[in-house]
Design a protein around this motif. Structure first.
Motif, PDB file in Angstrom:
ATOM      1  N   THR A 157       0.864  -1.187   0.000  1.00  0.00           N
ATOM      2  CA  THR A 157       0.000   0.000   0.000  1.00  0.00           C
ATOM      3  C   THR A 157       0.894   1.227   0.000  1.00  0.00           C
ATOM      4  O   THR A 157       1.983   1.231   0.600  1.00  0.00           O
ATOM      5  CB  THR A 157      -0.934   0.032   1.217  1.00  0.00           C
ATOM      6  N   LEU A 158       0.426   2.274  -0.658  1.00  0.00           N
ATOM      7  CA  LEU A 158       1.227   3.490  -0.772  1.00  0.00           C
ATOM      8  C   LEU A 158       1.207   4.254   0.545  1.00  0.00           C
ATOM      9  O   LEU A 158       0.140   4.544   1.092  1.00  0.00           O
ATOM     10  CB  LEU A 158       0.685   4.362  -1.912  1.00  0.00           C
ATOM     11  N   ARG A 159       2.391   4.574   1.037  1.00  0.00           N
ATOM     12  CA  ARG A 159       2.512   5.328   2.283  1.00  0.00           C
ATOM     13  C   ARG A 159       2.672   6.816   2.003  1.00  0.00           C
ATOM     14  O   ARG A 159       2.216   7.659   2.774  1.00  0.00           O
ATOM     15  CB  ARG A 159       3.712   4.818   3.086  1.00  0.00           C
ATOM     16  N   SER A 160       3.311   7.154   0.904  1.00  0.00           N
ATOM     17  CA  SER A 160       3.491   8.550   0.524  1.00  0.00           C
ATOM     18  C   SER A 160       2.175   9.137   0.046  1.00  0.00           C
ATOM     19  O   SER A 160       1.192   8.419  -0.169  1.00  0.00           O
ATOM     20  CB  SER A 160       4.554   8.655  -0.569  1.00  0.00           C
ATOM     21  N   GLU A 178      -2.827   6.778 -11.418  1.00  0.00           N
ATOM     22  CA  GLU A 178      -2.621   7.720 -10.324  1.00  0.00           C
ATOM     23  C   GLU A 178      -2.948   7.035  -9.005  1.00  0.00           C
ATOM     24  O   GLU A 178      -4.023   6.470  -8.838  1.00  0.00           O
ATOM     25  CB  GLU A 178      -3.524   8.948 -10.505  1.00  0.00           C
ATOM     26  N   LYS A 179      -2.010   7.052  -8.069  1.00  0.00           N
ATOM     27  CA  LYS A 179      -2.195   6.403  -6.775  1.00  0.00           C
ATOM     28  C   LYS A 179      -2.039   7.431  -5.657  1.00  0.00           C
ATOM     29  O   LYS A 179      -1.204   8.341  -5.744  1.00  0.00           O
ATOM     30  CB  LYS A 179      -1.171   5.290  -6.580  1.00  0.00           C
ATOM     31  N   ARG A 180      -2.850   7.258  -4.603  1.00  0.00           N
ATOM     32  CA  ARG A 180      -2.783   8.137  -3.439  1.00  0.00           C
ATOM     33  C   ARG A 180      -2.540   7.303  -2.181  1.00  0.00           C
ATOM     34  O   ARG A 180      -2.646   6.081  -2.222  1.00  0.00           O
ATOM     35  CB  ARG A 180      -4.067   8.955  -3.309  1.00  0.00           C
ATOM     36  N   ALA A 181      -2.219   7.970  -1.113  1.00  0.00           N
ATOM     37  CA  ALA A 181      -1.899   7.280   0.141  1.00  0.00           C
ATOM     38  C   ALA A 181      -3.003   6.291   0.504  1.00  0.00           C
ATOM     39  O   ALA A 181      -4.191   6.629   0.479  1.00  0.00           O
ATOM     40  CB  ALA A 181      -1.707   8.298   1.262  1.00  0.00           C
ATOM     41  N   GLY A 182      -2.608   5.081   0.838  1.00  0.00           N
ATOM     42  CA  GLY A 182      -3.558   4.038   1.202  1.00  0.00           C
ATOM     43  C   GLY A 182      -3.980   3.144   0.057  1.00  0.00           C
ATOM     44  O   GLY A 182      -4.557   2.079   0.286  1.00  0.00           O
ATOM     45  N   ASP A 183      -3.698   3.560  -1.190  1.00  0.00           N
ATOM     46  CA  ASP A 183      -4.074   2.735  -2.341  1.00  0.00           C
ATOM     47  C   ASP A 183      -3.164   1.515  -2.444  1.00  0.00           C
ATOM     48  O   ASP A 183      -1.973   1.563  -2.109  1.00  0.00           O
ATOM     49  CB  ASP A 183      -3.964   3.547  -3.639  1.00  0.00           C
ATOM     50  N   ALA A 184      -3.722   0.434  -2.944  1.00  0.00           N
ATOM     51  CA  ALA A 184      -2.928  -0.778  -3.180  1.00  0.00           C
ATOM     52  C   ALA A 184      -2.055  -0.583  -4.410  1.00  0.00           C
ATOM     53  O   ALA A 184      -2.482   0.006  -5.412  1.00  0.00           O
ATOM     54  CB  ALA A 184      -3.847  -1.976  -3.372  1.00  0.00           C
ATOM     55  N   VAL A 185      -0.824  -1.062  -4.332  1.00  0.00           N
ATOM     56  CA  VAL A 185       0.105  -0.999  -5.463  1.00  0.00           C
ATOM     57  C   VAL A 185       0.627  -2.407  -5.724  1.00  0.00           C
ATOM     58  O   VAL A 185       0.776  -3.214  -4.803  1.00  0.00           O
ATOM     59  CB  VAL A 185       1.268  -0.028  -5.194  1.00  0.00           C
ATOM     60  N   LEU A 186       0.894  -2.705  -6.988  1.00  0.00           N
ATOM     61  CA  LEU A 186       1.258  -4.060  -7.388  1.00  0.00           C
ATOM     62  C   LEU A 186       2.732  -4.168  -7.745  1.00  0.00           C
ATOM     63  O   LEU A 186       3.300  -3.267  -8.366  1.00  0.00           O
ATOM     64  CB  LEU A 186       0.428  -4.498  -8.597  1.00  0.00           C
ATOM     65  N   SER A 187       3.334  -5.275  -7.377  1.00  0.00           N
ATOM     66  CA  SER A 187       4.709  -5.525  -7.785  1.00  0.00           C
ATOM     67  C   SER A 187       4.767  -5.621  -9.306  1.00  0.00           C
ATOM     68  O   SER A 187       3.813  -6.046  -9.958  1.00  0.00           O
ATOM     69  CB  SER A 187       5.205  -6.836  -7.177  1.00  0.00           C
ATOM     70  N   GLU A 197       7.319   5.865  -0.589  1.00  0.00           N
ATOM     71  CA  GLU A 197       7.406   4.782   0.381  1.00  0.00           C
ATOM     72  C   GLU A 197       6.150   3.931   0.275  1.00  0.00           C
ATOM     73  O   GLU A 197       5.043   4.450   0.100  1.00  0.00           O
ATOM     74  CB  GLU A 197       7.533   5.337   1.804  1.00  0.00           C
ATOM     75  N   ILE A 198       6.351   2.614   0.377  1.00  0.00           N
ATOM     76  CA  ILE A 198       5.211   1.690   0.395  1.00  0.00           C
ATOM     77  C   ILE A 198       5.357   0.761   1.588  1.00  0.00           C
ATOM     78  O   ILE A 198       6.466   0.537   2.087  1.00  0.00           O
ATOM     79  CB  ILE A 198       5.108   0.863  -0.905  1.00  0.00           C
ATOM     80  N   VAL A 199       4.228   0.243   2.040  1.00  0.00           N
ATOM     81  CA  VAL A 199       4.224  -0.758   3.110  1.00  0.00           C
ATOM     82  C   VAL A 199       3.907  -2.101   2.471  1.00  0.00           C
ATOM     83  O   VAL A 199       2.850  -2.268   1.841  1.00  0.00           O
ATOM     84  CB  VAL A 199       3.188  -0.419   4.193  1.00  0.00           C
TER      85      VAL A 199
END
Length: 631
Positions: A157-160, A178-187, A197-199
């Protein structure tokens, strides 16, 4: 130069054959030509023996291939003194294998790109330090730094605050996401121009990218039934060729005629055409956001007669959206929605995100709760701005507001009831939206020969019938358990059957169908693992695209096979009358090989897809201009 040296090393037998040919030319120019027949003949027989060993091993495994013609042609040309033709047959045989390998590598370029781009390193934040670690050492919960233009090593998940990601290698979509904080991001996605930063939410092995890599590896190793069909031509083609060569020898009384016919019977086109076409088709499918787990799947897709669809998440978006707010007297619509969205911030229910999104779209402020608790499967309670808000099922809300009453809903809708400070405040209606291109996808499937459609769902009959009526689907089965879906698909007589689904509950029926297609854009699930093909982008139209690619691939494979057969047989008949010398015949067969490979490579379909995209863009432009004119 480096690329050329790499090719020389990879195809060393071809290189050696050419070197032997050059040596013969040099010896002939140096008045040492008497050694050339011995060199050419000895080398040709050595290659024939090498090929014969492999041929015998195949026969012992029960596989009767076409190599016997090539070996026989080499031996026959040497026996009648046509040593130059013998060397050309060797070049044709080894060169054909090299061309097949090169064509396969070319056709698999899009598939291999996934494997070569797998992220290897990650930058983990440990306090104020950045520690570089192998990607497979990342654990859920780790905070990772992703630098500009780097590939995300794991799902997270996007931390930035925000970023832009290129997800084209994962979803097939060329437009940056476009991704915002809390959105899921894929490898596998490529980061934009700023470090973020991502968690981590998964290990590398469990992330989306590695799951896709596993599917690709499985796909690239398969062998299609049509390829085996080409192999089954081996015995009749071999017998016909040997018989024709024998008749030509008998009628002419010249054993050279036997060699001339067999030189043209070398079956490289037959061996090469189908594998190259099917690997090209899998490559084309991958480029269009569909991972096909084998060439046999493309053949089944090409012949499909029935398409069966799950409803939720397949024909519909699987994300219920707000369609109406019905407050009771004393409450305003925006007031009711704001209270519900504020309380739903503390709920994990699938409807919670829809209510929160609807409130944000209306710019309604969301308040923090003094306290909140969720009653599993029933609803949520929260103290918002000094008022107790209860949101959920009718029975749950009625426990807190005895004056609650049910509201009328249409098929396909569901109601969320609300009580505020012990009073019934109203209801919010939500509906799972039909995919905008679902109807056009069914029409496209019909034009491709998939005339029968069916919907299987676990939802209530009224909802299922409503969705089916909108799409023109006449065969519907509602209230299905997973085992019911398997039985329904097994009972269909119009086969092959395509089954399209997205959930874990669809895994059994996807495995049971002739072709199971998983809508895997939201992550690799049991459905993806049991399916024959996986759609990587959240777009149901790719089902029709997969069928189109299957039909094109099989057509091109069969065309290429018959091109090889017809041209070879035609040249053999001409050679039987003595019009094609063995050396010329060997050269002609090289040309036939090249033509067959080029014909099979059409299955990659780059130009067809580009033309189709161009037509879509033009159509979209016409619609857009029409809309502007309409305003």
């Amino acid at each position: 130069m480096a690329r050329l040296l790499k090719l020389v090393r990879r195809y060393w037998v071809v290189t050696l054959t050419l070197a032997i040919g050059c040596l013969g030319i040099v010896l002939a120019l140096m008045d040492a030509g008497s050694a050339v027949p011995w060199i050419f003949s000895g080398y040709a027989l050595a290659i024939a023996a090498w090929q014969a060993v492999g041929m015998v091993r195949d026969m012992l495994r029960g596989h009767w291939g076409l190599d016997i013609l090539a070996v026989t042609a080499i031996v026959a040309t040497v026996a009648v003194g046509e040593y130059i033709a013998a060397l050309l047959v060797v070049l044709m045989l080894t060169g054909g294998e090299a061309l097949e390998d090169y064509a396969n590598r070319r056709a698999k370029r899009e598939l291999d790109a996934l494997l070569t781009r797998a992220p290897q390193l990650a930058h983990r934040l440990e306090g104020d330090d950045i520690v570089e670690i192998p990607a497979d050492q990342v654990r859920p919960g780790d905070v990772l730094l992703v630098r500009p233009s780097e590939i995300l090593p794991v799902d997270g998940t996007l931390r930035s605050a925000e970023t832009t990601l290129d997800e084209s290698s994962i979803t097939g979509e060329s437009v940056p996401a476009e991704k915002r904080a809390g959105d899921a991001v894929l490898s596998g996605a490529v980061n934009g121009q700023s470090a973020v930063e991502i968690v981590a939410t998964a290990t590398a092995a469990d992330s989306q990218y590695q799951q896709i890599v596993a599917l690709v590896a499985e796909a690239s190793e398969s062998k299609a039934p049509v390829v085996r069909l080409a192999d089954r031509y081996a015995v009749p083609f071999t017998l016909f060729s040997l018989a024709l060569a024998g008749v030509a020898w008998w009628l002419s009384g010249d054993p050279v005629r036997f060699a001339e016919v067999l030189v043209l019977a070398t079956p490289c086109p037959l061996l090469i055409a189908a594998p190259v076409a099917f690997i090209g088709g899998m490559s084309r499918a991958a480029r269009n956001g569909v991972i096909v787990k084998g060439g046999g799947v493309l053949e089944q897709l090409s012949a499909a007669k029935t398409a069966v669809f799950d409803k939720t998440g397949t024909l519909t978006r699987g994300e219920p959206t707000l369609v109406a707010v019905r407050p009771t007297r004393g409450f305003g619509g925006d007031e009711l929605l704001a209270a519900v969205a504020s309380a739903e911030q503390y709920s994990s229910h699938v409807l919670a995100a829809s209510m929160i999104e609807a409130a944000r779209e209306r710019d309604l402020p969301l308040a923090d709760a003094e306290w909140a608790r969720e009653a599993a499967t029933n609803g949520v309670q929260a103290k918002i701005d000094g008022r107790e808000v209860v949101v959920g099922k009718f029975a749950f809300v009625r426990e807190h507001a005895p004056d609650a009453s049910r509201t009328a809903i249409a098929p396909g809708e569901l109601a969320v009831y609300v009580a505020i400070d012990g009073r019934y405040a109203g209801a919010l209606l939500a509906s799972d939206r039909l995919r905008s291109n679902a109807h056009s996808t069914l029409e496209r499937l019909d034009t491709l020969g998939v005339h029968q459609t069916m919907m299987l769902t676990g939802d209530a009959k009224a909802t299922a019938d409503h969705i089916a009526a909108e799409l023109g689907i006449t065969r519907v089965r509602a209230d299905c358990l997973p085992v019911d879906k398997v039985h329904e698909v097994s009972a269909i007589t119009e086969r092959p059957v395509i089954m399209v689904g997205d959930g874990v509950n669809d895994a059994p029926v996807l495995a049971a169908a002739d072709v199971g297609i998983a809508m895997g854009a939201k992550g690799a699930t049991a459905a993806s693992e049991s399916a024959s093909a996986v759609i990587l982008v959240d777009d149901i139209s790719r089902v029709a695209k997969a069928v189109e690619i299957g039909r094109d691939t099989v057509r091109i494979a069969l065309q290429s096979i018959w091109i090889g057969i017809i041209v070879s047989v035609g040249l053999m008949l001409v050679a039987a009358f003595g019009f094609i010398p063995a050396t010329v015949g060997a050269l002609l067969q090289e040309v036939v090989d090249l033509v067959t490979i080029l014909a099979a490579l059409r299955a990659i379909g780059g130009r067809r897809d580009a033309k189709a995209a161009g037509r879509s863009d033009v159509a979209a432009g016409v619609v857009s201009r029409g809309a502007v004119a309409g305003r």
